[in-house]
Design a protein around this motif. Structure first.
Motif, short mmCIF file in Angstrom:
data_model
loop_
_atom_site.label_atom_id
_atom_site.label_comp_id
_atom_site.label_asym_id
_atom_site.label_seq_id
_atom_site.Cartn_x
_atom_site.Cartn_y
_atom_site.Cartn_z
N LEU A 171 -3.14 -14.59 -24.04
CA LEU A 171 -2.88 -14.76 -25.46
C LEU A 171 -1.81 -13.77 -25.93
CD1 LEU A 171 -3.54 -16.05 -28.21
CD2 LEU A 171 -5.35 -14.34 -28.47
N LEU A 172 -1.92 -12.54 -25.50
CA LEU A 172 -0.94 -11.52 -25.88
C LEU A 172 0.44 -11.81 -25.30
CD1 LEU A 172 -3.07 -8.25 -25.60
CD2 LEU A 172 -2.44 -9.50 -27.67
N LYS A 173 0.46 -12.33 -24.08
CA LYS A 173 1.75 -12.69 -23.47
C LYS A 173 2.43 -13.82 -24.24
CE LYS A 173 0.49 -11.29 -18.76
NZ LYS A 173 0.14 -11.78 -17.39
N ILE A 174 1.64 -14.78 -24.69
CA ILE A 174 2.18 -15.89 -25.49
C ILE A 174 2.76 -15.37 -26.80
CG2 ILE A 174 1.50 -17.90 -26.87
CD1 ILE A 174 -0.48 -18.58 -24.57
N ILE A 175 2.01 -14.50 -27.47
CA ILE A 175 2.47 -13.94 -28.74
C ILE A 175 3.73 -13.12 -28.54
CG2 ILE A 175 1.90 -12.16 -30.45
CD1 ILE A 175 -0.93 -13.30 -30.51
N ASP A 176 3.78 -12.34 -27.47
CA ASP A 176 4.97 -11.53 -27.19
C ASP A 176 6.19 -12.43 -26.98
OD1 ASP A 176 6.12 -8.84 -26.60
OD2 ASP A 176 6.51 -9.75 -24.65
N SER A 177 6.00 -13.56 -26.30
CA SER A 177 7.11 -14.49 -26.03
C SER A 177 7.60 -15.16 -27.31
CB SER A 177 6.69 -15.55 -25.02
OG SER A 177 5.75 -16.46 -25.57
N LEU A 178 6.73 -15.28 -28.32
CA LEU A 178 7.10 -15.88 -29.60
C LEU A 178 7.87 -14.90 -30.49
CD1 LEU A 178 3.85 -17.90 -30.45
CD2 LEU A 178 6.05 -18.83 -29.73
N LYS A 179 7.79 -13.62 -30.15
CA LYS A 179 8.52 -12.57 -30.86
C LYS A 179 8.15 -12.51 -32.34
CE LYS A 179 12.45 -12.79 -27.68
NZ LYS A 179 13.92 -12.95 -27.54
N VAL A 180 6.83 -12.56 -32.60
CA VAL A 180 6.33 -12.45 -33.96
C VAL A 180 5.55 -11.14 -34.08
CG1 VAL A 180 4.76 -13.42 -35.69
CG2 VAL A 180 6.16 -14.95 -34.28
N VAL A 181 5.82 -10.37 -35.12
CA VAL A 181 5.12 -9.11 -35.34
C VAL A 181 3.61 -9.36 -35.41
CG1 VAL A 181 4.76 -7.20 -36.95
CG2 VAL A 181 7.08 -8.06 -36.52
N ILE A 199 0.26 -4.48 -24.24
CA ILE A 199 0.49 -3.95 -25.58
C ILE A 199 1.59 -2.89 -25.57
CG2 ILE A 199 -0.55 -2.57 -27.43
CD1 ILE A 199 -3.20 -3.99 -26.82
N CYS A 200 1.54 -1.99 -24.59
CA CYS A 200 2.51 -0.90 -24.52
C CYS A 200 3.92 -1.40 -24.22
CB CYS A 200 2.09 0.12 -23.47
SG CYS A 200 0.64 1.09 -23.92
N GLN A 201 4.01 -2.50 -23.48
CA GLN A 201 5.32 -3.03 -23.08
C GLN A 201 5.92 -3.97 -24.13
OE1 GLN A 201 4.55 -4.79 -19.23
NE2 GLN A 201 3.90 -2.83 -18.36
N SER A 202 5.11 -4.36 -25.10
CA SER A 202 5.58 -5.32 -26.10
C SER A 202 6.30 -4.63 -27.25
CB SER A 202 4.40 -6.12 -26.65
OG SER A 202 4.81 -6.95 -27.72
N ASP A 203 7.36 -5.27 -27.74
CA ASP A 203 8.07 -4.78 -28.92
C ASP A 203 7.50 -5.36 -30.21
OD1 ASP A 203 9.93 -3.28 -27.43
OD2 ASP A 203 11.21 -5.05 -27.13
N TYR A 204 6.49 -6.22 -30.07
CA TYR A 204 6.00 -6.95 -31.23
C TYR A 204 4.52 -6.72 -31.53
CZ TYR A 204 10.39 -9.31 -30.33
OH TYR A 204 11.72 -9.57 -30.10
N ILE A 205 3.75 -6.25 -30.55
CA ILE A 205 2.30 -6.12 -30.72
C ILE A 205 1.92 -4.66 -30.99
CG2 ILE A 205 0.04 -6.50 -29.67
CD1 ILE A 205 1.42 -8.60 -27.85
N THR A 206 1.19 -4.44 -32.07
CA THR A 206 0.74 -3.10 -32.45
C THR A 206 -0.78 -3.07 -32.49
OG1 THR A 206 2.71 -2.71 -33.79
CG2 THR A 206 0.79 -1.31 -34.22
N PRO A 207 -1.42 -2.15 -31.76
CA PRO A 207 -2.88 -2.05 -31.81
C PRO A 207 -3.36 -1.28 -33.03
CG PRO A 207 -2.02 -0.40 -30.32
CD PRO A 207 -0.82 -1.19 -30.82
N VAL A 208 -4.47 -1.72 -33.60
CA VAL A 208 -5.15 -0.99 -34.66
C VAL A 208 -6.50 -0.58 -34.11
CG1 VAL A 208 -6.08 -1.07 -37.00
CG2 VAL A 208 -3.98 -2.33 -36.45
N ILE A 209 -6.74 0.72 -33.94
CA ILE A 209 -7.96 1.22 -33.30
C ILE A 209 -9.03 1.49 -34.36
CG2 ILE A 209 -8.90 2.86 -31.63
CD1 ILE A 209 -6.48 1.21 -30.64
N SER A 210 -10.20 0.87 -34.18
CA SER A 210 -11.29 1.03 -35.14
C SER A 210 -12.07 2.31 -34.87
CB SER A 210 -12.25 -0.16 -35.06
OG SER A 210 -11.59 -1.36 -35.43
N LEU A 211 -12.04 3.22 -35.82
CA LEU A 211 -12.84 4.45 -35.78
C LEU A 211 -13.37 4.69 -37.19
CD1 LEU A 211 -10.70 7.00 -33.70
CD2 LEU A 211 -12.89 6.02 -33.03
N GLU A 212 -14.65 5.00 -37.29
CA GLU A 212 -15.21 5.36 -38.59
C GLU A 212 -15.09 6.85 -38.87
OE1 GLU A 212 -16.26 3.23 -40.95
OE2 GLU A 212 -15.45 1.75 -39.54
N SER A 213 -15.00 7.62 -37.79
CA SER A 213 -14.85 9.07 -37.94
C SER A 213 -14.37 9.66 -36.62
CB SER A 213 -16.19 9.71 -38.34
OG SER A 213 -16.08 11.13 -38.34
#
Length: 239
Positions: A171-181, A199-213
């Motif tokens: 899924l991530l590879k497909i999104i990266d190929s579409l070049k959509v943020v 994720i690290c190699q993509s120019d378009y995918i940004t991770p959001v890490i869930s932490l409450e504290s």
């Protein structure tokens, strides 16, 4: 030949249209005449578009859009479509959108590839749910590609825990190929190395890490896991 910059999203809308910078999301509202001109630019390049445009409209209506820094040098493969047919198509689309009083397509698409989650957060009603009939990445590709064709600005991948989705790498590879943020929100507790690498190699995918504290005890109290793994993942991705 001058064409529209790849950094820009151009869409025809009921007010005429919009230009959005994909990097910082700044927007420029367009008049109907400006949208017609940029539609011509997409099909035949700036120079020919201008010559075709002034056959039907006043050049004065383009004063602002001609001065904007939105063009770049590049090649374009003309499709042999007449300028008048493009103009009629855009005018009809704007007229229809005005009648419906709506935008042409959403600006952001949020997808939930799976609702399963590996945690038991006290505040979440979806924790530990498993979908029996989750779709493979190729099924999502059809939806995502259609969204790209209709001028989507960004994707957001949520869950559940999306990194536990069985086809997440594809899924991530497909999104990266579409070049959509795109953002993917993850608790990061059991993320695979292959997923991190994509994720690290993509120019378009940004991770959001869930932490409450960042405090281990408080995070464990709320999410059932310590914050250490999430912090380690943030450090790894940022390095």
């Amino acid at each position: 030949m001058y064409v529209l910059s790849d950094e820009l999203l151009f869409r025809v809308e009921k007010n005429g249209g919009i230009l959005i910078n994909k990097n910082n999301f700044s927007r420029l509202e367009l008049s109907e005449s400006e949208s017609i001109f940029l539609s011509l630019v997409k099909e035949m390049g700036k120079e020919k578009a201008f010559n075709e445009y002034i056959k039907y409209f006043s050049a004065d209506s383009l004063t602002k859009i001609l001065r904007e820094k939105i063009y770049k040098e590049g090649e374009i493969k003309e499709k042999g479509i007449s300028s008048l047919s493009i103009i009629n198509k855009i005018q009809s689309k704007i007229k229809e959108l005005k009648k419906l009083n709506q935008i042409s397509f959403p600006l952001e698409l949020v997808i939930y590839p799976s609702m399963y989650c590996n945690l038991h957060c006290s505040f979440c009603f979806l924790a530990n749910r498993e979908d029996e009939n989750v779709h493979l990445a190729d099924d999502w590709k059809k939806v995502l590609s259609q969204a790209k064709e209709n001028g989507i600005l960004s994707f957001s991948i949520l869950g559940g825990e999306p990194t536990k989705y069985k086809d997440i790498d594809n899924l991530l590879k497909i999104i990266d190929s579409l070049k959509v943020v795109t953002t993917i929100t993850t608790n990061g507790q059991e993320i695979k190395k292959s997923t991190i690498d994509i994720i690290c190699q993509s120019d378009y995918i940004t991770p959001v890490i869930s932490l409450e504290s960042i405090d281990d005890f408080k995070n464990f109290e709320l999410m059932g896991t310590r914050s250490k793994r999430g912090i380690e993942l943030i450090t790894r991705i940022a390095s």
